[in-house]
Design an enzyme around this catalytic site. Sequence first.
Site, short mmCIF file in Angstrom:
data_model
loop_
_atom_site.label_atom_id
_atom_site.label_comp_id
_atom_site.label_asym_id
_atom_site.label_seq_id
_atom_site.Cartn_x
_atom_site.Cartn_y
_atom_site.Cartn_z
N TYR A 124 4.81 -6.57 -3.87
CA TYR A 124 4.92 -5.46 -3.11
C TYR A 124 6.05 -4.59 -3.71
O TYR A 124 5.40 -3.25 -3.71
CB TYR A 124 5.42 -5.82 -1.44
N LYS A 170 -0.58 0.11 -3.39
CA LYS A 170 -0.45 0.14 -5.01
C LYS A 170 -0.98 1.24 -5.45
O LYS A 170 -0.89 1.38 -6.87
CB LYS A 170 -1.05 -1.12 -5.39
N HIS A 192 13.44 1.30 2.12
CA HIS A 192 13.04 0.19 3.01
C HIS A 192 13.21 -1.19 2.35
O HIS A 192 12.92 -1.40 1.04
CB HIS A 192 11.75 0.11 3.34
N PRO A 200 -5.55 0.30 0.51
CA PRO A 200 -4.30 0.76 0.57
C PRO A 200 -3.38 -0.26 1.29
O PRO A 200 -2.14 -0.05 1.19
CB PRO A 200 -4.47 2.12 1.61
#
Length: 401
Positions: free
Chosen positions: A386, A298, A72, A294
């Site tokens: 992220y 990570k 993604h 969550p």
Amino acid sequence: MRTQVGIIGAGPAGLLLSHLLHLQGIDSIILESRSREEIEGTIRAGVLEQGTVDLLNATGVGDRMMKEGHFHHGIELQFNGKRHRIDMHELTGGKKITVYAQHEVIKDLVAARLEAGAKIYFNVKDVSLHQIETSTPKIRFLPENGTDAEELNCDFIAGCDGFHGPSRQAIPTNLRVEKQKIYPYGWLGILAKTPTVNPELIYSNHERGFALISTRSPEIQRHYIQVDPKNDIADWSDDRIWSELHARVDMDGWSMLDGPIIQKNIVSMRSFVCETMRYGNLFLAGDAAHIVPPTGAKGLNLAAADIQVLARGLGEYYHSGEDDILTRYAEICLRRIWKAQRFSYWMTTMLHRNVEHSPFEYNIQLAELDYVTSSQAAAASLAENYVGLPMEIKSNYSIKI
Ligand code: APR
Ligand code: PHB
């Protein structure tokens, strides 16, 4: 019995450590309280940072992930009835995330370890740690079908036994520095048999509570909704779950795809750090030392980061007698852990509905989302965290071994 590194727990942390030690010619034995079927079947999260993917590939355990994982380039943040894309690929100079379930990573690591002749003792009981403050630590355990306890003598013990395991508890309470925050949020997670609903993950902040749309394969989807952590899963019928998902994620012209729910459970959320990650010759890694909510995706990645530092430190110790990295193990890991804690806390706070919040605080939350989706600088910060911050100690597995 004797080994160089005795590893407690065959989760991602324990298995990856054993694998990285093997590649450096260092012997280890893993003791695991559950069966192989259980560890390979437990449904957990599934987002891998670029660095985790690179490590699995460089060390020869990434083939199936590259075939079956989903890559993604962005995520979507939904609030006020609109979706906003964060283009992580563009904002991070070409990095991406990979959606590949944690239990698939476990299957790949178990297969690689067993193929290389590793000793993994499944279904062990009564694991206890002894003489950890000396250079001759020992682990006692009852093997499967055994009646007498065995003793495993090691140079080092790696406590990779998750949040509830015995390793952290073996450090005297008065010497253990622990910090935590409990959130009033729970996540109800489902696996559903429907086609993929969206090409990228959707994180939705909604008045009724947070929702997350994720995936596992073109046929199986993974979604979550925020619920009260005290809720009983029996009170959540499939219809009730779908109607909440529709309410929290549907938009004009876009609707969730319902289907049979094949697994559902509720987990509570906490942030936790045990800063005492080394005590004598015991090293804690992964969930044994820290838990993140969550929302930042990570958990597994932090476990992999600890293990890279520990494997490198043990490699240096055995090959050149240097103990610099082992001495600084906690310090090196904690810098990354606290930054991942900050990010996970921030994502959690920004996206969840807190019933105790005033309208003022709700508007601040929406302003934060508006800012992060309209400012290039703020979006770049989210994206950088992220996809994963750079590792301070780089692993030296540069090619497939
Ligand atoms: N004896 C032996 N093994 C034990 C014991 C014990 N007393 N207690 C726990 N274990 C095992 C568990 O059965 C589990 O397989 O230790 C393993 C710990 O694995 P994880 O909980 O998966 O922890 P870790 O390897 O650190 O991986 C972190 O897992 O929980 C997720 O979100 C988290 O993605 C993160 C990742
Ligand atoms: C998942 O797919 O399980 C998942 C994805 C993103 C998260 C957490 C879990 O932040």
